[in-house]
Write a protein that holds these residues in place. Structure first.
Motif, PDB file in Angstrom:
ATOM      1  N   ARG A 105      12.579  52.244  29.639  1.00  0.00           N
ATOM      2  CA  ARG A 105      11.239  52.203  29.023  1.00  0.00           C
ATOM      3  C   ARG A 105      11.271  51.237  27.838  1.00  0.00           C
ATOM      4  O   ARG A 105      12.090  51.378  26.923  1.00  0.00           O
ATOM      5  CB  ARG A 105      10.799  53.587  28.551  1.00  0.00           C
ATOM      6  N   PHE A 106      10.365  50.256  27.876  1.00  0.00           N
ATOM      7  CA  PHE A 106      10.281  49.226  26.833  1.00  0.00           C
ATOM      8  C   PHE A 106       9.090  49.495  25.927  1.00  0.00           C
ATOM      9  O   PHE A 106       8.053  50.018  26.364  1.00  0.00           O
ATOM     10  CB  PHE A 106      10.121  47.843  27.467  1.00  0.00           C
ATOM     11  N   ASN A 107       9.222  49.078  24.660  1.00  0.00           N
ATOM     12  CA  ASN A 107       8.087  49.138  23.738  1.00  0.00           C
ATOM     13  C   ASN A 107       6.979  48.194  24.212  1.00  0.00           C
ATOM     14  O   ASN A 107       7.244  47.193  24.882  1.00  0.00           O
ATOM     15  CB  ASN A 107       8.516  48.738  22.325  1.00  0.00           C
TER      16      ASN A 107
ATOM     17  N   LYS B 270       7.141  39.931  27.613  1.00  0.00           N
ATOM     18  CA  LYS B 270       8.401  39.206  27.763  1.00  0.00           C
ATOM     19  C   LYS B 270       9.226  39.752  28.923  1.00  0.00           C
ATOM     20  O   LYS B 270       9.880  38.991  29.645  1.00  0.00           O
ATOM     21  CB  LYS B 270       9.204  39.281  26.465  1.00  0.00           C
ATOM     22  N   VAL B 271       9.207  41.060  29.098  1.00  0.00           N
ATOM     23  CA  VAL B 271       9.946  41.665  30.212  1.00  0.00           C
ATOM     24  C   VAL B 271       9.353  41.213  31.545  1.00  0.00           C
ATOM     25  O   VAL B 271      10.075  40.850  32.472  1.00  0.00           O
ATOM     26  CB  VAL B 271       9.927  43.201  30.108  1.00  0.00           C
ATOM     27  N   LYS B 272       8.034  41.198  31.626  1.00  0.00           N
ATOM     28  CA  LYS B 272       7.370  40.763  32.861  1.00  0.00           C
ATOM     29  C   LYS B 272       7.679  39.305  33.165  1.00  0.00           C
ATOM     30  O   LYS B 272       7.876  38.919  34.318  1.00  0.00           O
ATOM     31  CB  LYS B 272       5.863  40.965  32.742  1.00  0.00           C
ATOM     32  N   GLU B 273       7.718  38.485  32.110  1.00  0.00           N
ATOM     33  CA  GLU B 273       7.975  37.053  32.301  1.00  0.00           C
ATOM     34  C   GLU B 273       9.439  36.747  32.600  1.00  0.00           C
ATOM     35  O   GLU B 273       9.764  35.644  33.052  1.00  0.00           O
ATOM     36  CB  GLU B 273       7.551  36.280  31.042  1.00  0.00           C
ATOM     37  N   SER B 274      10.333  37.698  32.362  1.00  0.00           N
ATOM     38  CA  SER B 274      11.760  37.450  32.567  1.00  0.00           C
ATOM     39  C   SER B 274      12.111  37.265  34.049  1.00  0.00           C
ATOM     40  O   SER B 274      13.112  36.629  34.372  1.00  0.00           O
ATOM     41  CB  SER B 274      12.582  38.606  31.997  1.00  0.00           C
TER      42      SER B 274
ATOM     43  N   LYS C 138       5.585  49.614  35.490  1.00  0.00           N
ATOM     44  CA  LYS C 138       4.322  50.328  35.283  1.00  0.00           C
ATOM     45  C   LYS C 138       4.098  50.519  33.796  1.00  0.00           C
ATOM     46  O   LYS C 138       4.945  51.073  33.088  1.00  0.00           O
ATOM     47  CB  LYS C 138       4.353  51.686  35.992  1.00  0.00           C
ATOM     48  N   GLU C 139       2.941  50.044  33.304  1.00  0.00           N
ATOM     49  CA  GLU C 139       2.625  50.141  31.886  1.00  0.00           C
ATOM     50  C   GLU C 139       1.712  51.329  31.642  1.00  0.00           C
ATOM     51  O   GLU C 139       0.758  51.569  32.405  1.00  0.00           O
ATOM     52  CB  GLU C 139       1.972  48.847  31.404  1.00  0.00           C
ATOM     53  N   HIS C 140       1.999  52.111  30.598  1.00  0.00           N
ATOM     54  CA  HIS C 140       1.182  53.258  30.243  1.00  0.00           C
ATOM     55  C   HIS C 140       1.225  53.439  28.724  1.00  0.00           C
ATOM     56  O   HIS C 140       1.761  52.578  28.002  1.00  0.00           O
ATOM     57  CB  HIS C 140       1.653  54.523  30.975  1.00  0.00           C
ATOM     58  N   GLN C 141       0.715  54.548  28.239  1.00  0.00           N
ATOM     59  CA  GLN C 141       0.597  54.743  26.786  1.00  0.00           C
ATOM     60  C   GLN C 141       1.943  54.744  26.079  1.00  0.00           C
ATOM     61  O   GLN C 141       2.064  54.286  24.944  1.00  0.00           O
ATOM     62  CB  GLN C 141      -0.136  56.054  26.496  1.00  0.00           C
ATOM     63  N   ALA C 142       2.965  55.251  26.733  1.00  0.00           N
ATOM     64  CA  ALA C 142       4.283  55.359  26.094  1.00  0.00           C
ATOM     65  C   ALA C 142       5.052  54.051  26.091  1.00  0.00           C
ATOM     66  O   ALA C 142       6.051  53.916  25.383  1.00  0.00           O
ATOM     67  CB  ALA C 142       5.108  56.439  26.796  1.00  0.00           C
TER      68      ALA C 142
ATOM     69  N   VAL D 290      10.264  50.458  33.634  1.00  0.00           N
ATOM     70  CA  VAL D 290      10.861  49.499  34.570  1.00  0.00           C
ATOM     71  C   VAL D 290      11.954  50.200  35.379  1.00  0.00           C
ATOM     72  O   VAL D 290      12.819  50.872  34.799  1.00  0.00           O
ATOM     73  CB  VAL D 290      11.462  48.292  33.827  1.00  0.00           C
ATOM     74  N   VAL D 291      11.894  50.051  36.683  1.00  0.00           N
ATOM     75  CA  VAL D 291      12.910  50.614  37.567  1.00  0.00           C
ATOM     76  C   VAL D 291      13.704  49.463  38.180  1.00  0.00           C
ATOM     77  O   VAL D 291      13.132  48.500  38.687  1.00  0.00           O
ATOM     78  CB  VAL D 291      12.274  51.463  38.690  1.00  0.00           C
TER      79      VAL D 291
END
Length: 315
Positions: free
Chosen positions: A242-244, A250-254, A263-267, A271-272
């Motif tokens: 789980r990323f901030n 940046k994680v998506k672009e990596s 999957k992005e949510h409130q927390a 990433v799996v």
């Protein structure tokens, strides 16, 4: 596709294949068989020597070649970018051939198409990887392996396998039958039958040294087709991170190749990933600092915690 383009495309199909059925042409160009019959008649009346055999299909008379054709701007740009890519990522032999091909392509273009394609290419740029030393070694090996594949000869090399655990790097000598070359995420890989493992294995060209072509010949298995080959997937370990939120983009672009789900949510961003060994992820996860947490498995959480403790002690 209009009729003129379809007629030219039919001739190109006939030139590239020995025999073509009307039904196959109809399916390819999404039209009726009757339309193909009319197209074939029109092509024949234009002077193209087509031979039709009942129950077999159509073919071009032996020795016939289509005269030089013109390229659209988009086609010219596509071909010229292809030569640029070959210059960057292939060995010296193919780099020279790419330059020669580019000169020939540009010579066939009209002034208008040449000027416009040149303008478009100036707005596009391919950059070579920054690993110049590794890239040079990779190109040398690429040249030798490509020739060995064409000659049907085995090769031998010294291979460095970078282990991610505490055992360090592993060196071995390999003798293989080179089946083919694949460019994966900017690095050349050799798909080969390994005499030690008695199975197909993959080797990074940048990790090979002392590569030599042997006199021993090999034959490619009749059932092997590199275009259809799919390596077995042995990535059986699942890792959930789980990323901030501030790292999500940046994680998506990596485009990290182990990522399977995001999957992005409130927390934050979940990433799996799936890997062969947990240690394969160690450096990547640590590189995100405190912006990521391992949710599972617990064993990997402990590995990260222990590594963070060691880092803290060094500072």
């Amino acid at each position: 596709m209009n009729k003129t383009d379809r007629l030219l495309a039919i001739v190109l199909e006939l030139q590239g294949r020995k025999v073509v059925r009307a039904e196959d042409l109809a399916a390819l160009f999404e039209t009726s068989v009757r339309t193909i019959y009319r197209d074939i008649q029109a092509i024949s009346e234009a002077g193209v020597p087509i031979i039709g055999t009942t129950g077999t299909g159509y073919s071009l008379m032996e020795g016939y070649f289509l005269p030089p054709i013109s390229f659209t701007i988009e086609e010219a740009v596509t071909l010229l970018i292809g030569t640029d890519f070959i210059e960057l990522r292939f060995d010296d032999d193919y780099r020279d051939r790419a330059k020669a091909a580019r000169r020939k392509i540009e010579a066939t273009l009209s002034d208008g198409v040449r000027n416009e394609s040149s303008r478009i290419r100036k707005a596009l740029r391919l950059l070579a990887p920054g690993r110049q030393e590794a890239l040079s070694n990779e190109r040398d090996n690429l040249d030798k392996i490509r020739r060995a594949i064409l000659d049907g000869l085995k090769i031998r090399f010294h291979y460095l396998k970078k282990n991610t655990d505490s055992t360090g790097n592993h060196h071995s000598d390999r003798t293989v039958a080179p089946y083919g070359l694949v460019l994966v995420e900017g690095s050349w890989m050799l798909v080969a039958y390994c005499d030690i493992r008695h199975d197909i294995r993959h080797f990074r060209l940048a990790r090979m040294t002392e590569l030599v072509e042997l006199e021993e010949r090999f034959e490619l298995p009749v059932h092997f087709d590199l275009r259809e080959y799919t390596p077995p997937d042995d990535r059986h370990l699942r890792v959930h991170l789980r990323f901030n939120h501030d790292l999500a983009d940046k994680v998506k672009e990596s485009n990290y190749h182990y990522i399977e789900e995001m999957k992005e949510h409130q927390a934050g961003l979940d990433v799996v990933l799936r890997v062969r060994q947990l240690d394969e992820l160690m450096q990547w996860v640590l590189g995100w600092g405190a912006g990521v947490i391992v949710l599972e498995p617990e064993s990997f959480r402990n590995k990260i915690r222990e590594e963070a403790r060691k880092i803290s002690e060094r500072y």
